[in-house]
Each structure stands twice: as C-alpha cells, then as structure tokens.
Design a protein around this motif. Sequence first.
Motif, short mmCIF file in Angstrom:
data_model
loop_
_atom_site.label_atom_id
_atom_site.label_comp_id
_atom_site.label_asym_id
_atom_site.label_seq_id
_atom_site.Cartn_x
_atom_site.Cartn_y
_atom_site.Cartn_z
N THR A 2 -12.59 6.47 1.00
CA THR A 2 -10.98 5.83 0.62
C THR A 2 -9.85 6.13 0.83
OG1 THR A 2 -13.13 5.62 -1.40
CG2 THR A 2 -9.80 5.86 -2.23
N CYS A 7 2.06 6.75 -3.25
CA CYS A 7 3.28 5.74 -3.45
C CYS A 7 4.30 6.85 -3.89
CB CYS A 7 2.66 4.64 -4.29
SG CYS A 7 1.56 3.62 -4.34
N THR A 160 -5.36 -3.50 3.89
CA THR A 160 -6.06 -3.01 3.64
C THR A 160 -6.24 -1.56 4.62
OG1 THR A 160 -8.01 -3.37 3.72
CG2 THR A 160 -7.16 -4.49 1.66
N THR A 190 -3.00 -2.29 -1.65
CA THR A 190 -3.35 -1.80 -2.67
C THR A 190 -2.68 -2.49 -3.67
OG1 THR A 190 -1.48 0.42 -3.23
CG2 THR A 190 -3.29 0.51 -1.69
N ARG A 191 -3.51 -2.37 -4.57
CA ARG A 191 -3.38 -2.14 -6.65
C ARG A 191 -1.90 -1.67 -7.02
NH1 ARG A 191 -5.05 -6.85 -10.68
NH2 ARG A 191 -3.25 -6.08 -11.76
N TRP A 193 0.39 -0.09 -5.70
CA TRP A 193 1.73 -0.61 -5.23
C TRP A 193 2.64 -1.37 -5.43
CZ3 TRP A 193 6.27 0.16 -4.09
CH2 TRP A 193 6.83 -0.86 -3.01
#
Length: 281
Positions: A2, A7, A160, A190-191, A193
């Motif tokens: 991962t 961010c 991704t 990415t969720r 962002w």
Amino acid sequence: MTTVIDCHPTAAKPAPDFEALKSKQHAAWSSGDYARIGVTLQIVGEELAEAMDLRAGQKVLDIAAGNGNVTLAAARRWCDVTSTDYVESLLAHGRQRAETEGLRIDFRVADAEHLPFEDGSFDAVVSTFGAMFSPSQNSTASEMLRVCKPGGKIGLANWTPDGFIGQMFRVIGKYLPPPTGVKSPALWGTRVWMDQAFDAAAAGIVAKPRMFNFRYYSPQHFLAIFRENYGPLLKAFEALDASGQEALASDILALIGEMNLASDGTMVVPGEYLEVVVTRR
C-alpha cells in the motif's frame, strides 16, 4: 503493498511553477503518437459512460480528452459533446474518429485549469486518464465543479498508485524525480483525494476500483510501443544516457514480469484504475 501519498504538502516546499510545468507536459504529450495507445483504452470510456448513466441530449464536456475515448462513448449515446484538450494534435485524432463514425462533436483547444465555459454549462463532465496529469490539480477539480450544473455528474477514470501504470511512473521517478512541490498524478486514483477535491460540493461520490488489461504481443512489444508513442516515457528515455536507458528499460520489463498473467510469451497485465462518479450538489 500500500502506498501512502501525502495529500497535504507542507508550507516549507517552494511553490511550483505550474506554467513552466504545463509547457513541458505539452511538449511531452505532443511527442510520439499517443493515439496508438489511446485507442486500446476505448473500453474504459464506454464503461464510464454506462456508470454515469449518460442520457441522449445531455450536454457533456470531456476534459483532457486525448484522442477522444469517452468523447466518442458519450456521442454514441446521442449526447451533445464538447471535446477539449490543450494539445491540438490529439484533438485531431478524435476529430478523425468522429468523422469516420459520422458523429457530431464540438472539438476545442482548452486548458483543464482554465476552462472557457460559463458556470453550470454541462450536465456531465468527464475525463479518462487526462485531468489527473494537470499540474495544478486543485484548479482542475475546481473547474470541473464550476462548469458542471447542480445535479449533474462528474465522471473520472484515474490510474491508481499501486496499479501497473502507477508503479511504472514510480520506476520512471527513480531516474527522473518529479519536480519539487508537485502532487503525484496518482492522487486522483485514491478515494482520499476524491473526497478532498470534490466532497464539499458533492451530493454523493461513488468510487470503484476497476481493471484494464494491457494486452501486447510480448513485454518487449509493450515497451517498444510505449517508448515510441507515450509522451512521458518517450521524454524520459530521451533525457537519459545509454546506460540509463538500458537500466530504465530493464526495470520496466522486470515490473511487467512481476505482474504478467500470461504464460505463453505474450503480455496480459492488469492495470488498476479508479472509476469515479461525483454527483454535483
């Protein structure tokens, strides 16, 4: 594995020169012949159009459209489509495809960070593997929201960080580090962002991981096609000396070897992307 992506860049980092970066990107995407690669991704545009439930007569804006995969998908569903990119040669490929199919589409040169359209002009705003590469990501997300009417939808397909393309860009980054202070394009996959960029103006966000299988005669065939036609990789090889080029090629082939599902000498590598549909509040 991962990957954690920051961010929230710290204030200590110098502000990047977005216009200079955009000029370099324009040169990269104008090089080679991206259309040879883009057409292989057509299924992604079709699936995004279905995920968004596009309806005949809706006004659709394709941002950073490239050679027009989601542009054509929307037009095939009788939408009123405006296809934009800041590289005219890419739009020319989309225009040629549309003419071949007899599709009426408005093609316009436009910058994703400064769209020449009024607020709320479109029922749907889309981008497949395009908007994610804009240098000023916040500006692009804001522009998407601005031109999408309340109740409309924003549809995205973004590579991704841990998918094949995200990992290939990390390999390239070993040889040519990205500019200081610039966010990774893979943030768009990415969720985290997506929520940061769109949640405040969204009635809902649906994000689903999907796979696109890269199918080539062999890993070497993939590398040859991308090295010749995919602007970022073409420019990366041009910037390296002979030994650097050999090392980069070796690392990319090694990555493919780790992910290749084929055992017959061909290449079938799953490339993960995030399919996102944002409903505008």
